[in-house]
Write an enzyme that holds these catalytic residues in place. Structure first.
Site, mmCIF file in Angstrom:
data_model
loop_
_atom_site.group_PDB
_atom_site.id
_atom_site.type_symbol
_atom_site.label_atom_id
_atom_site.label_comp_id
_atom_site.label_asym_id
_atom_site.label_seq_id
_atom_site.Cartn_x
_atom_site.Cartn_y
_atom_site.Cartn_z
ATOM 1 C CD GLN A 78 -1.125 2.166 11.224
ATOM 2 O OE1 GLN A 78 -0.812 2.211 12.400
ATOM 3 N NE2 GLN A 78 -0.516 1.378 10.365
ATOM 4 C CG PHE A 79 -6.456 4.556 6.205
ATOM 5 C CD1 PHE A 79 -6.714 3.663 5.171
ATOM 6 C CD2 PHE A 79 -5.416 5.460 6.051
ATOM 7 C CE1 PHE A 79 -5.951 3.672 4.017
ATOM 8 C CE2 PHE A 79 -4.650 5.485 4.904
ATOM 9 C CZ PHE A 79 -4.913 4.584 3.879
ATOM 10 C CB THR A 80 -3.072 0.826 6.950
ATOM 11 O OG1 THR A 80 -2.286 1.117 8.095
ATOM 12 C CG2 THR A 80 -2.822 1.863 5.868
#
Length: 149
Positions: A78-80
């Site tokens: 999850q890059f966010t």
């Protein structure tokens, strides 16, 4: 490298309405990989998460680790998690690693848990995923390999 560690009774991740990873008792882990991460970050986070004492013992105290309870882990990229929303109203993801760096580290991260004998399930890197979980406690811990928090 950042992660959200959630103690769960169960968790699953789906892509296009198809379940691709599912666990019962264990950890649901959201993982964000930064531009400056390397294998040292992977090793630190894997060791920390594997040995994090967030499971209850016979006295109801959080004294047991994932290994102690023979739990499973569901790892979802999850890059966010690396979104910086300090300025303005739209998060910047400039610190999130590009796939060329992130994918090998993500795969190494997953393999580390498997090598430690932990039942490991995953999401699909870069996919639009739906995650469902039953948080146990709830217990949710934030970790950062650079120890920013």
């Amino acid at each position: 490298m950042r992660s959200v560690v959630q103690r769960v009774k169960s968790a699953k991740v789906s892509v296009d309405s198809k379940i691709i990873g599912s666990i019962n008792h264990g950890i649901m882990l959201l993982l964000g990989i930064e531009n400056n991460d390397d294998l040292k970050d992977v090793e630190y986070m894997c060791d920390k998460i594997t040995n994090l004492r967030i499971f209850e013992d016979e006295n109801g105290k959080m004294n047991k680790s994932l290994i102690d309870v023979k739990g499973s882990i569901l790892i979802v990229s999850q890059f966010t998690l690396l979104g910086d929303a300090r300025k303005g109203r739209r998060p910047s993801f400039i610190n999130a690693a590009q796939p060329e760096l992130a994918i090998p580290l993500y795969e190494n991260f997953i393999q580390n848990f498997k090598n430690n004998g932990i039942k490991t399930e995953t999401g699909e890197f870069g996919a639009d995923m739906q995650v469902e979980l039953i948080n146990d406690g709830p217990v949710t811990i934030l970790l950062d390999s650079k120890k920013l928090f």
